[in-house]
Design a protein around this motif. Structure first.
Motif, mmCIF file in Angstrom:
data_model
loop_
_atom_site.group_PDB
_atom_site.id
_atom_site.type_symbol
_atom_site.label_atom_id
_atom_site.label_comp_id
_atom_site.label_asym_id
_atom_site.label_seq_id
_atom_site.Cartn_x
_atom_site.Cartn_y
_atom_site.Cartn_z
ATOM 1 N N ILE A 51 0.845 -1.184 0.000
ATOM 2 C CA ILE A 51 0.000 0.000 0.000
ATOM 3 C C ILE A 51 0.881 1.235 0.000
ATOM 4 N N GLY A 55 -2.500 5.477 -0.147
ATOM 5 C CA GLY A 55 -3.516 4.526 0.265
ATOM 6 C C GLY A 55 -3.949 3.548 -0.792
ATOM 7 N N SER A 70 -3.870 -2.659 5.405
ATOM 8 C CA SER A 70 -4.257 -1.329 5.855
ATOM 9 C C SER A 70 -3.041 -0.637 6.450
ATOM 10 N N ARG A 71 -3.108 0.675 6.467
ATOM 11 C CA ARG A 71 -1.945 1.457 6.887
ATOM 12 C C ARG A 71 -2.398 2.649 7.707
ATOM 13 N N ASP A 73 -0.772 6.077 8.547
ATOM 14 C CA ASP A 73 0.363 6.947 8.245
ATOM 15 C C ASP A 73 0.832 7.722 9.470
#
Length: 121
Positions: A51, A55, A70-71, A73
């Motif tokens: 990713i 996104g 999923s991330r 930041d």
């Protein structure tokens, strides 16, 4: 330098779920992408999911529809939710990040310590 610390993984029966997490720390200016690779015995390391900072995720065909990346930041973390696991998913999973250090300007690649995922039939 950038340190990637992984958590999660383990042993699960086919059809089950596991979650992997990875936290990045260090003298980071920005992380351009974070992702997960895996390496099964006797096989080359392969991309599972990645990713970007914007996104946009991409997945290996073999995990599409089953895994979700999923991330965060703000926290510099990335997670991989793995559902409907099957024995072919058995491998050591590695967190990966492409980051620019505060000292800049080049991007470098970093790896986590690896974690075993074993799916029994």
């Amino acid at each position: 330098q950038v340190q990637l610390v992984q958590s999660g993984g383990g042993l699960v029966q086919a059809g089950g779920s596991l979650r992997l997490s990875c936290a990045a720390s260090g003298s980071i200016s920005r992380i351009n992408s974070m992702g997960w690779f895996r390496q099964a015995p006797g096989k080359q390391r392969e991309l599972v999911a990645r990713i970007t900072s914007g996104g946009s995720p991409n997945y290996a065909d073999s995990v599409k529809g089953r895994f979700t990346i999923s991330r965060d930041d703000a926290e510099n973390t990335v997670s991989l939710q793995m559902n409907s696991l099957n024995p072919d998913d058995t491998a050591v999973y590695y967190c990966n990040a492409r980051a620019v250090l505060i000292s800049g300007p080049h991007e470098y690649q970093y790896w986590g310590q690896g974690t075993q995922v074993t799916v029994s039939s």
